[in-house]
Scaffold this motif. Structure first.
Motif, PDB file in Angstrom:
ATOM      1  N   THR A 271     -18.636  10.753  17.477  1.00 35.99           N
ATOM      2  CA  THR A 271     -17.552   9.795  17.291  1.00 35.99           C
ATOM      3  C   THR A 271     -16.625  10.304  16.194  1.00 35.99           C
ATOM      4  N   PRO A 309     -19.667   6.172  13.357  1.00 34.59           N
ATOM      5  CA  PRO A 309     -21.046   6.057  13.827  1.00 34.59           C
ATOM      6  C   PRO A 309     -21.188   6.509  15.283  1.00 34.59           C
ATOM      7  N   THR A 310     -22.175   7.351  15.535  1.00 34.70           N
ATOM      8  CA  THR A 310     -22.471   7.767  16.905  1.00 34.70           C
ATOM      9  C   THR A 310     -23.337   6.702  17.573  1.00 34.70           C
ATOM     10  N   ASP A 311     -23.371   6.740  18.905  1.00 38.96           N
ATOM     11  CA  ASP A 311     -24.260   5.829  19.637  1.00 38.96           C
ATOM     12  C   ASP A 311     -25.137   6.618  20.607  1.00 38.96           C
ATOM     13  N   ALA A 314     -31.641   7.210  20.528  1.00 40.47           N
ATOM     14  CA  ALA A 314     -32.348   7.474  19.272  1.00 40.47           C
ATOM     15  C   ALA A 314     -32.991   8.858  19.264  1.00 40.47           C
ATOM     16  N   THR A 317     -30.424  11.650  18.533  1.00 37.05           N
ATOM     17  CA  THR A 317     -29.578  11.565  17.340  1.00 37.05           C
ATOM     18  C   THR A 317     -29.953  12.636  16.318  1.00 37.05           C
TER      19      THR A 317
ATOM     20  N   ARG B  41     -34.137   1.662  15.534  1.00 36.67           N
ATOM     21  CA  ARG B  41     -34.332   2.897  14.773  1.00 36.67           C
ATOM     22  C   ARG B  41     -32.984   3.371  14.227  1.00 36.67           C
ATOM     23  N   ASP B  43     -31.703   6.912  12.471  1.00 34.26           N
ATOM     24  CA  ASP B  43     -32.013   8.261  12.018  1.00 34.26           C
ATOM     25  C   ASP B  43     -31.508   8.442  10.585  1.00 34.26           C
ATOM     26  N   TRP B  46     -28.090   9.997  10.363  1.00 34.92           N
ATOM     27  CA  TRP B  46     -27.069   9.021  10.754  1.00 34.92           C
ATOM     28  C   TRP B  46     -26.784   8.094   9.562  1.00 34.92           C
ATOM     29  N   ASN B  50     -23.314   7.757   7.320  1.00 32.18           N
ATOM     30  CA  ASN B  50     -22.525   6.523   7.334  1.00 32.18           C
ATOM     31  C   ASN B  50     -22.702   5.703   6.060  1.00 32.18           C
ATOM     32  N   TRP B 105     -22.442  -4.982   8.983  1.00 30.94           N
ATOM     33  CA  TRP B 105     -22.053  -3.650   9.477  1.00 30.94           C
ATOM     34  C   TRP B 105     -23.226  -3.006  10.215  1.00 30.94           C
ATOM     35  N   HIS B 109     -23.590  -1.881  14.272  1.00 31.02           N
ATOM     36  CA  HIS B 109     -23.645  -0.462  14.629  1.00 31.02           C
ATOM     37  C   HIS B 109     -25.050   0.002  14.991  1.00 31.02           C
ATOM     38  N   TYR B 111     -27.321   1.402  17.028  1.00 29.48           N
ATOM     39  CA  TYR B 111     -27.167   2.164  18.281  1.00 29.48           C
ATOM     40  C   TYR B 111     -28.450   2.172  19.082  1.00 29.48           C
ATOM     41  N   ASP B 112     -29.566   1.836  18.428  1.00 33.57           N
ATOM     42  CA  ASP B 112     -30.852   1.806  19.141  1.00 33.57           C
ATOM     43  C   ASP B 112     -31.296   0.353  19.250  1.00 33.57           C
ATOM     44  N   PHE B 116     -24.847  -1.408  20.212  1.00 35.30           N
ATOM     45  CA  PHE B 116     -23.619  -0.773  19.726  1.00 35.30           C
ATOM     46  C   PHE B 116     -23.127   0.273  20.726  1.00 35.30           C
ATOM     47  N   ALA B 118     -20.075   3.006  20.955  1.00 31.23           N
ATOM     48  CA  ALA B 118     -19.011   3.610  20.140  1.00 31.23           C
ATOM     49  C   ALA B 118     -17.682   3.649  20.892  1.00 31.23           C
TER      50      ALA B 118
END
Lengths: 401, 401
Positions: A271, A309-311, A314, A317, B41, B43, B46, B50, B105, B109, B111-112, B116, B118
């Motif tokens: 992202t 932030p990436t999506d 898991a 990542t 989760r 990472d 990540w 962020n 936030w 976000h 992602y897992d 979320f 992106a």
């Protein structure tokens, strides 16, 4: 008949060298034999699509007016002859007006056996510290008048991804004048000309005195600007050395030595996102972008400080970050970097989608550092090069007439 | 500790709903349990990437200053706790300053397991004459003040590829004002605002009274403009009806019914080229461009009157033209077209890389027809939509505070 004007479907100049001597109709091809005894096939649809005649194109704009989809499937050539002038003359079925093709134009566009290559852009040469010591440099003191230097400079940018003019005027806004001399400017939310110096209330790390790790500008956009110019007006501050890295070279290094990292960087979508009170640009993309037709790397999209932030799932990542950190490390590896100082009057044009650029931190309290920047698209460079070559052909044609 | 400010790595607003209740370290993941008992989760790379802390990002720009490539491979979290405020607090190895994550936030976000996504762009809906009768239309009389209409209009463009405002001021240059209200304008060799009317010395068929078959604008550029606005100031000339075709729908039709035509149009590179005395823009591309990651059609590049000579191998030239003529025919098929007249005050924003637009011939001797046009990138639309949504979140946050 031989006095008929030799039209072309463009505004270009096509000196006549090799010319047709004979022609035959074979299936859907018009087969031309040239003065050197070689032959070229021309598909009838290709020929009618490129017909220069006033019945087929608007002669004022040279743009087609004949709608190919209105012609029936059995549209065909009824006869083809070579005129004494060397022009190819083709008559068509279904009442379509005949076409006469300029022999210079036809030879230059012989796609079968004639060497015509539609993509005429210079072939890029990837470089590293082993093959490049400093930016290809040119005397820029008369760049607005000197087309020879302009062509050499733009060609260097097409081939190596960058080129430097020295001795350019340090008048503010010169970067805009030089950009306009190439083509149309690309404005962004940072304006048309942006001032790179340490600011009190910065809206980008670029406008601080901080180090900038190698990156491309505006990776947060669907279309990263193709070209960037940085022009030095003042530089007495200690530090601030420029860094350039060829993303193409790093991509080739990874293909060869670290295929798994390459795979991740060409497939996982990171992202890219800006931070602003008034805009929120985002784009998801692999870090190395491949041409969908050729699978060759054509673009890098990389920035330490313009990602969001990436999506990714898991489990992917961690590996994605490992690959990202690896290309960051390579971009900071002296084997891939060249470094140079900016002197007032230096103006560097570079491919913002191929090269990564960065700078060392500088000390704004011990001197001033002021660059002006501007963006263009790569189209503008190639269009300008084509017009320079067209003008050269026109001069040759006049000289030999 | 609980009074520590809850920072975010952006300028956005994140209302707190679901929040962390427990946290555990597992391998390279920080695993958060939420108030609804689900888990996510995160990472560690990540998380540090962020981190909103002043040691990791420049708080003035919110852009990262921590260079991930300077951290060792064995960088890890040493502890993680949930604070009474709901913030996630993580301490790091190797002397890296701790990070505190805002619970709103973090939840937004996740992602897992947190939903979320992106890529937050609205999903396009392809249309044909069977599902679309006229452009999605909105009252544009107060577009510069009315954010509700602005959001609905821009969303329609993102989903359907176009949207029409009616009742917009007919003052010249309004198209520029409206474009600037969305974002940055893309200038071209035709200028910033271009006047579409019949001209004495036209440099494009657009500036004649001729029919324009369905096409995209500037397919001759590496980056076709993402968005175009056409704004009608005057229209008393007979004819000149607008045509719109959804390239996405045609691509889907071809995938399903004519896979060989689809294969050719997505792989063979046609030449797109302008005709001008002062520029020579060219780009080679398939007519239907696929996303290299997903293989889904994302763009059409089609014009009857802005192509140049192809250099395909002789045996592939005929089939390529057959496929090209087929998509031309489909774009002229009423099943895929909608047609509408322009009234003064109509302003249509459309996706120039997805929709094809055209117009019937008109009679310039029997009345006047004047449109003004301008280009932007799609980034500008999506950025504007995000800021509108951010502002709405901020109002909600204030209202519930």
């Amino acid at each position: 008949m031989t006095d008929a004007p030799l039209l072309t479907p463009d505004f270009d100049v096509w000196p006549i060298g090799r010319r047709p001597t004979a022609v035959a109709l074979t299936g859907t091809d018009v087969v031309v034999t040239w003065t050197d005894a070689s032959t070229s096939r021309f598909d009838i649809w290709w020929l009618i699509d490129n017909s220069p005649m006033p019945e087929h194109i608007n002669r004022a704009t040279r743009e087609a007016t004949l709608d190919l989809s209105t012609l029936p499937d059995d549209f065909h050539a009824t006869a083809a002859t070579v005129e004494p002038s060397g022009a190819l003359y083709v008559t068509w079925s279904h009442g379509i007006a005949s076409s006469r093709y300029h022999p210079g134009w036809l030879a230059a566009h012989a796609y079968d056996g004639g060497g015509f290559v539609a993509d005429d852009r210079p072939t890029p040469i990837a470089w590293g510290a082993d093959t490049m010591a400093e930016p290809p440099s040119f005397d820029g003191s008369a760049i607005l008048e000197d087309d020879t230097t302009l062509e050499a400079w733009l060609t260097a940018v097409a081939v190596y991804g960058f080129g430097r003019l020295r001795g350019v005027s340090t008048a503010p806004d010169t970067v805009n004048t030089v950009a306009r001399h190439i083509g149309t400017v690309r404005e962004t939310n940072f304006g048309r000309v942006f001032d790179v110096r340490s600011k009190v209330d910065p809206d980008s790390n670029a406008y601080t005195a901080l180090e900038l790790t190698p990156h491309v500008d505006l990776p947060t956009r669907e279309y990263q600007p193709g070209l960037q110019i940085l022009h030095c007006l003042e530089n007495t501050a200690p530090g601030g050395e420029a860094v350039m890295v060829d993303g193409l070279r790093i991509a080739r290094f990874l293909v060869e030595h670290e295929p798994e990292t390459y795979r991740i960087l060409t497939t996982e979508r990171f992202t890219f996102q800006n931070r602003s009170k008034t805009s929120d640009y985002r784009w998801l993309s692999p870090v190395i972008v491949l041409d969908p037709t050729t699978n060759a790397p054509v673009e890098v999209r990389i920035a330490g400080f313009l990602r969001g932030p990436t999506d990714l799932p898991a489990d992917r990542t961690g590996p994605a970050y490992r690959a990202l950190r690896r290309i960051f490390a390579l971009s900071r590896d002296p084997r891939f970097q060249i470094r140079y100082g900016y002197r007032p009057g230096d103006l560097v044009l570079f491919d913002n989608r191929r090269l990564m650029h960065g700078r060392a931190a500088f000390d704004p309290s011990a001197g001033s550092r002021w660059l002006q920047g501007i963006y263009l698209e790569r189209d503008e460079l190639h269009s300008r090069l084509r017009i320079l070559r067209r003008n050269a052909r026109a001069r040759t044609a006049v000289a030999t007439a």
